[in-house]
Design an enzyme around this catalytic site. Structure first.
Site, mmCIF file in Angstrom:
data_model
loop_
_atom_site.group_PDB
_atom_site.id
_atom_site.type_symbol
_atom_site.label_atom_id
_atom_site.label_comp_id
_atom_site.label_asym_id
_atom_site.label_seq_id
_atom_site.Cartn_x
_atom_site.Cartn_y
_atom_site.Cartn_z
ATOM 1 N N ASN A 130 0.776 -1.242 0.000
ATOM 2 C CA ASN A 130 0.000 0.000 0.000
ATOM 3 C C ASN A 130 0.811 1.297 0.000
ATOM 4 O O ASN A 130 0.274 2.348 -0.373
ATOM 5 C CB ASN A 130 -0.940 0.018 1.217
ATOM 6 C CG ASN A 130 -1.938 -1.113 1.190
ATOM 7 O OD1 ASN A 130 -2.512 -1.414 0.152
ATOM 8 N ND2 ASN A 130 -2.140 -1.758 2.327
ATOM 9 N N TYR A 131 2.069 1.251 0.420
ATOM 10 C CA TYR A 131 2.801 2.507 0.589
ATOM 11 C C TYR A 131 4.059 2.625 -0.271
ATOM 12 O O TYR A 131 4.453 3.733 -0.621
ATOM 13 C CB TYR A 131 3.168 2.699 2.064
ATOM 14 C CG TYR A 131 1.972 3.027 2.920
ATOM 15 C CD1 TYR A 131 1.504 4.326 3.030
ATOM 16 C CD2 TYR A 131 1.277 2.024 3.591
ATOM 17 C CE1 TYR A 131 0.387 4.624 3.793
ATOM 18 C CE2 TYR A 131 0.168 2.309 4.352
ATOM 19 C CZ TYR A 131 -0.276 3.616 4.452
ATOM 20 O OH TYR A 131 -1.391 3.909 5.201
ATOM 21 N N ILE A 132 4.690 1.514 -0.592
ATOM 22 C CA ILE A 132 5.896 1.560 -1.424
ATOM 23 C C ILE A 132 5.489 1.402 -2.880
ATOM 24 O O ILE A 132 4.806 0.441 -3.234
ATOM 25 C CB ILE A 132 6.882 0.442 -1.032
ATOM 26 C CG1 ILE A 132 7.363 0.650 0.409
ATOM 27 C CG2 ILE A 132 8.071 0.391 -1.976
ATOM 28 C CD1 ILE A 132 8.183 -0.516 0.952
#
Length: 903
Positions: A858-860
Site C-alpha cells: 500500500n505505501y511503497i
C-alpha cells in the site's frame, strides 16, 4: 504456392500447392491445350487479362512496410511455374521464404491473384511472399512453356506409384507459417493492438487465411478465384479462422497504462454487465442430539435462535474472543433479543426455560459437533476435495466476472458475507454483536442501462437498481453492526483498481515537486502569531517527518478509541527537555503507537504551549485544527494533496533512497532478498506497521532451527563419508573439520534420526495410498499390502544404518561412484543451504513485530520493487506473490527492463 493463369486451377491458400502428387484431369488437360494454342506474344504495356496497362499506374512508390521503392515489371514473356508439392516452400518458416526472394525475381504477372492486380494497387508483401511464381526473364513464349510444363508433370506422375492411404493432418489456414515474433522491419513496429486501437502493421507473420481476408478488396473476384471443389472446406476454415480471431480479440490484454489519459475520468464505465451477488447458503439445523445446555438442561430453540447460538458455540477454540467480557456481553444481549422475538427456549417437555445468566450457558455439544464436521472434512480423500472444489467453482463461475466496457473483468468480493459474530479490531466496543443475515431486499444493484438486471433469489426482490457510471461498485448494502455500507468491487488486479493504485503513487511522485515549498512554509509558520496557523504548521511537521496519520473524527461511542495527529489528546504526548517528544496512543486498527522522537526546538516549544493549563487529560492538543481544514490547506499547493499522500511519499522516497545505497556485487540470492526485506522493514517501522507476536512464532523459529541443525548433521555425515573413502584427509584437513557441530547434542541427534525414519515411513505410506487412489479412479484393483511392506523396507534399512553409524562412529560412502571431490561439492552445497536458512531465520526474527506486507502493498511504489528485481537479477516472484503480480502488472510492464527508473 504455384500460381496458374486459370483461376479454377489455383490451389487453396495455405495448402502448399497441391495436397498430393499432381494429377492432370481430362478437363484440365484440354484446358491447358487450349491455353497453349491461344498464347500469343502480347504487345508492350498490354496485360493478357486486363488489357492495356499504364506504366504510371503500375509504379510502386514504396512497399506498405516502408521498404525500398521499386518499379513493377510487365509479365510479358514470363513463364508459369507449376511447382510440385515437394518443391513448394509455403510451409517453410517466413525467414526462409524471404531468403528465397534473392533467387527469384519479383513478378506482377497476370497470373497473380486478382486482389493484387486491381487498379494497379500496391502489392502487400504477405501476398507476394506466399505466391511463389517462377519469374524467369527468358523470352520463351507462354504457350511453349505451358506445354513443356504439362509434359514434365505427366512424366513425373507416370513414374510415381500410388502411395498407401495415410491419415494426414491437413495444414490449416489458421496456423501461421512462422511463429509470430515481436520485431521491427524498416522502422515499422511489429503487429499488435494497443488499448483497443489497431496500429498500422506488417502482417507477414499472420495466418494466410487472415491475410487474404484482410488484403482482398475485390471480394466477388476473390471468391471466384477459389477452387469450386474446395468451397465447403474453405468456408469452414474461414469460419474457424474468424472465430479464433474473435476469441483472440476478446481475450486480448487491455494495457490501460499505455492508453491516452482521459480528460474526464469521473466517468468510470460506459457499459456494465454482471450477475449480481452470491448469497451464503441457508442455515442447516443441528441434529436432534446436539443441544444448547442451560444450567444443565438441554433446551430447544427456534431455528433463528439456534443459528445465533451456533455462532458462539462454533468458535469456542478462539479464546481471545469468547473469553473477552465485552464480546460475551454483546453476544448475550443480542441472543436474548432473538430469544424474545422467537418464543424463547424450552425444555424437552415444552416448558419455557428462562435464560438469564450467560455463565450458565454450555455450548460444548455445539462446539464438538462443528469440530467433528471440520475434522471429517479435512480427512476426506484428495479426489473428493478436488471434486467438491470443481463443483463449487462451477457454481460460482457466473459471479466471478463482469463485462466492464466490453472487457472481462474479475469481481473481487462477489459473496455476501455470511451471518456471524462481529469481532472488530483491537478493543472494539461492539465486538461480539450479531451480524444479521443480509437479504436481497437490502441490496442495491448498480448496472448498465442496456444490461439485463440479474434475477434475485426466488421469492425476493432487490432494494433498488441504479445505473451510476461514476461509481465503481456493482452492488451495495448496509450492515447492521456499525451501519457501514458494504460494496462489491472489482478485484485487485482489475483495470479500475490498477488505475487507482497508479494515480495514488503518481500523486506521491508529484508531491516531490512541491515538498520543498511546503516545508519552507510550515517551518516559517511554526512561529506564527496566529494560533490556528501555528497548530497547523506543527501538525504538518509531525505528519511529514514521522509519517503520523492525520486522524479523523470518530464516533467514539460506536468505534474503538483510535487517534491520529490532528486528534491527539493531552495524555498521548509527553515532553522531555530539551527536545524529546514521546507519543503513546492507539493508532489505526487499535495498534499501539509508542515512539520517542527528537524534534526541532520550536516544535517542542509549540507542543508545550498546546499542553499549557488549563488543558488536562481528554483535551485535544490541536484544538483549533481538524483534518478537513488541514487537507483543504494542502490542496492549495497541489490538486488532490491530502495528509495521507505524505505517508505514501515518505514511504516510497525512503525505500528508493535505501535501495540506491545497497551493494550490488558478490552477494547471494538469499542475501539480496534479505537486503530488500531490511529496507522494507525500515519503511514499515516508519509507518508504524506493527503487529503482535504470533502465538506460533516461537514454534516456527524452533522448527526452522531444527532444519538448520538437520542440514548441519547431513553435512557432518557427508564429511565422514569422505573419511571413509580417504582416511588420510583427517590429517590433511584437521580434526576440527570433521567434528560434529556444537549445536548438535547426542540426545538431539538420536531424536532427529528417529524423525528421519518416521518421515521416510510417512512418505512411503502416503505414496502407496495415492497410488491406490489413482488405481481406483482408473478402475484397477488396489495394490496388495505386501507391496507396502516391501516399500517400507527402505525405512527399516535406514534405521539400521543409523544404529550402525552410532555404534561404529563411521559413515559408509553412499551414492553411485562416490568420490572425495563429489562429496566436497555436496558439503559446499550444504553450507549454502545452511547460510540461506540462517538468513531466513534472522529475517523472521526481525519481522516478528513488524508487518512488511502493508508497506509493500500500500505505501511503497511497486515499481521500486520491480527495479530492484531487475537491477539485482532477482525473480520478481521472490517479492510478489501471484496475486500481487496480477495486481501490479501495470508496474511490472511499464518498467520493463529499465532498471534506472526512479521514484
Amino acid at each position: 504456392m504455384a500460381s496458374d493463369s486459370s483461376d479454377d486451377d489455383r490451389p487453396l491458400a495455405g495448402t502448399n500447392g497441391y495436397k498430393s502428387a499432381p494429377k492432370i484431369s481430362p478437363s484440365a488437360d484440354r484446358k491447358m491445350d487450349k491455353l497453349a494454342s491461344r498464347a500469343r506474344p502480347a504487345p508492350p504495356n498490354v496485360s493478357i487479362r486486363n488489357g492495356p496497362v499504364k506504366e504510371d499506374a503500375m509504379d510502386i512508390d514504396s512497399t506498405p512496410n516502408g521498404g525500398p521503392k521499386r518499379k513493377a515489371r510487365s509479365s510479358l514473356g514470363q513463364a508459369v511455374n507449376y511447382k510440385d508439392e515437394s518443391e513448394s516452400d509455403d510451409g517453410a518458416p517466413l525467414a526462409k521464404r524471404q531468403k528465397s526472394k534473392h533467387k527469384q525475381e519479383d513478378s506482377d504477372s497476370d497470373d497473380e491473384p486478382i486482389a493484387r492486380k486491381k487498379n494497379g494497387a500496391k502489392l502487400p508483401p504477405s501476398i507476394k511472399d506466399t505466391a511463389m511464381v517462377d519469374s524467369s526473364d527468358d523470352d520463351q513464349p507462354l504457350g511453349t512453356k505451358i506445354a513443356q510444363r504439362k509434359a514434365a508433370i505427366e512424366k513425373s506422375a507416370a513414374k510415381k506409384k500410388p502411395a498407401p492411404k495415410k491419415v494426414i493432418k491437413e495444414e490449416s489456414d489458421d496456423e501461421p507459417l512462422a511463429k509470430p515474433k515481436k520485431r521491427q522491419s524498416n522502422g515499422v513496429s511489429a503487429a499488435k493492438k494497443t488499448n483497443g486501437v489497431k496500429k498500422e502493421e506488417s502482417d507477414s507473420d499472420a495466418p494466410i487465411a487472415k491475410k487474404i481476408k484482410k488484403e482482398t478488396p475485390a471480394k466477388g473476384k476473390a471468391k471466384a478465384a477459389a477452387a469450386p471443389a474446395k468451397k465447403g472446406r474453405l468456408v469452414k476454415e474461414e469460419s474457424v479462422a474468424n472465430s479464433a480471431a474473435d476469441e483472440e480479440e476478446e481475450e486480448e490484454e487491455y494495457r490501460w497504462w499505455d492508453a491516452p489519459k482521459k480528460e474526464d475520468d469521473s466517468i468510470k464505465w460506459t457499459t456494465l454487465e454482471h450477475n449480481g451477488v452470491l448469497f451464503p447458503p441457508a442455515y442447516e439445523s443441528l441434529p436432534k442430539n446436539v443441544k444448547l445446555i442451560y444450567n444443565g438442561i438441554p433446551v430447544d430453540l427456534h431455528i433463528d435462535a439456534e443459528e445465533v447460538a451456533t455462532f458462539f458455540g462454533s468458535m469456542l477454540h478462539s479464546t481471545q474472543n469468547v473469553e473477552n467480557p465485552t464480546f460475551q456481553k454483546n453476544f448475550f444481549k443480542d441472543f436474548k433479543d432473538i430469544l424474545k422475538q422467537t418464543g424463547g427456549a424450552k425444555d424437552k417437555d415444552g416448558k419455557p426455560v428462562d435464560i438469564k445468566e450467560f455463565a450458565k450457558l454450555d455450548f460444548t455439544k455445539i462446539f464438538e459437533h462443528y469440530k467433528g464436521l471440520s475434522d471429517a472434512k479435512k480427512a476426506r480423500p484428495a479426489a473428493e476435495k478436488k471434486a467438491e472444489k470443481a463443483e463449487r467453482d462451477k457454481f460460482e463461475a457466473p459471479f466471478m466476472y463482469c463485462k466492464w466496457d466490453g472487457r472481462k473483468e474479475k469481481v473481487g468480493n462477489f459473496r455476501v458475507e455470511p451471518p456471524g459474530l462481529f469481532r472488530g479490531r483491537g478493543e472494539h466496543p461492539k465486538t461480539g454483536t450479531v451480524k444479521k443475515r443480509v437479504m436481497p431486499e437490502q441490496v442495491t444493484i448498480n448496472i448498465g442501462k442496456e444490461a439485463k438486471v440479474p434475477d434475485p433469489p426466488a421469492g425476493h426482490k432487490w432494494k433498488a437498481v441504479q445505473h451510476d457510471n461514476k461509481a465503481t461498485w456493482l452492488a451495495m448494502w448496509q450492515e447492521n453492526v456499525n451501519g457501514n455500507y458494504k460494496y462489491v468491487m472489482l478485484a485487485a488486479n482489475s483495470t479500475v483498481k490498477g488505475q487507482a493504485d497508479f494515480k495514488k503513487f503518481e500523486k506521491a511522485r508529484e508531491l516531490k515537486k512541491h515538498i520543498e515549498k511546503i516545508r519552507a512554509d510550515y517551518t516559517a509558520e511554526l512561529k506564527s502569531e496566529v494560533m490556528a496557523d501555528r497548530q497547523r504548521a506543527t501538525a504538518m511537521y509531525l505528519i511529514d517527518k514521522f509519517a503520523l496519520r492525520a486522524g479523523n473524527e470518530k464516533d467514539t461511542e460506536n468505534e474503538a478509541e483510535t487517534v491520529g495527529c490532528c486528534s491527539l489528546k493531552f495524555e498521548h504526548v509527553t515532553l522531555r527537555e530539551p527536545n524529546t517528544v514521546i507519543f503513546d496512543f492507539l493508532g489505526k486498527d487499535s495498534i499501539r503507537f509508542y515512539n520517542e522522537f527528537t524534534v526541532e526546538r520550536q516544535v517542542f516549544k509549540n507542543l508545550k504551549l498546546f499542553k499549557k493549563p488549563p488543558k488536562a487529560d481528554g483535551d485535544d492538543i490541536f484544538d483549533r485544527l481538524t483534518t478537513s481544514q488541514l487537507n483543504k490547506h494542502l490542496s492549495s499547493y497541489m490538486a488532490g494533496l491530502t495528509a495521507k499522500v505524505f505517508r505514501t511519499y515518505n514511504a516510497s522516497y525512503t525505500m528508493s533512497t535505501l535501495l540506491q545505497s545497497l551493494p550490488v556485487e558478490n552477494i547471494t540470492m538469499a542475501e539480496k532478498i534479505k537486503l530488500y526485506n531490511d529496507c522494507n522493514r525500515e519503511v514499515a517501522v516508519l509507518c508504524n506497521h506493527k503487529r503482535t507476536v504470533g502465538a506460533a512464532h516461537e514454534a516456527q523459529m524452533e522448527k526452522l532451527g531444527d532444519r538448520i541443525k538437520g542440514l548441519k548433521y547431513q553435512k557432518w555425515r557427508t564429511k565422514m563419508m569422505m573419511l571413509d573413502l580417504d582416511p588420510k584427509l583427517k590429517k590433511k584437513k584437521g580434526a576440527e573439520y570433521f567434528a560434529l557441530d556444537e549445536d548438535i547434542t547426542q540426545e538431539w541427534l538420536l531424536e532427529h534420526q528417529k524423525f528421519l525414519v518416521e518421515e521416510q515411513t510417512t512418505k512411503i505410506t502416503k505414496k502407496f495410498e495415492k497410488d491406490n487412489e489413482k488405481r481406483a479412479a482408473d478402475g484397477e484393483p488396489p495394490l496388495p499390502e505386501k507391496e507396502l511392506k516391501e516399500r517400507l523396507k527402505v525405512a527399516t534399512e535406514l534405521e539400521a544404518k543409523y544404529k550402525k553409524e552410532n555404534k561404529t562412529k563411521k559413515v559408509e560412502a553412499e551414492g553411485k561412484g562416490p568420490t572425495v571431490e563429489k562429496l566436497e561439492a555436496a558439503v559446499s552445497k550444504f553450507d549454502d543451504r545452511i547460510k540461506t536458512l540462517e538468513l531466513q531465520c534472522a529475517d523472521r526474527e526481525g519481522n516478528k513485530e513488524v508487518a512488511l506486507g502493508t508497506s509493500k502493498i500500500n505505501y511503497i511504489d511497486p515499481r521500486l520493487t520491480v527495479v530492484f528485481a531487475k537491477k539485482f537479477n532477482v525473480p520478481i516472484e521472490k517479492f510478489f506473490s501471484k496475486t500481487l503480480r496480477d495486481k501490479f502488472k501495470w508496474a511490472i510492464e511499464s518498467v520493463g527492463d529499465d532498471d534506472t527508473w526512479e521514484f
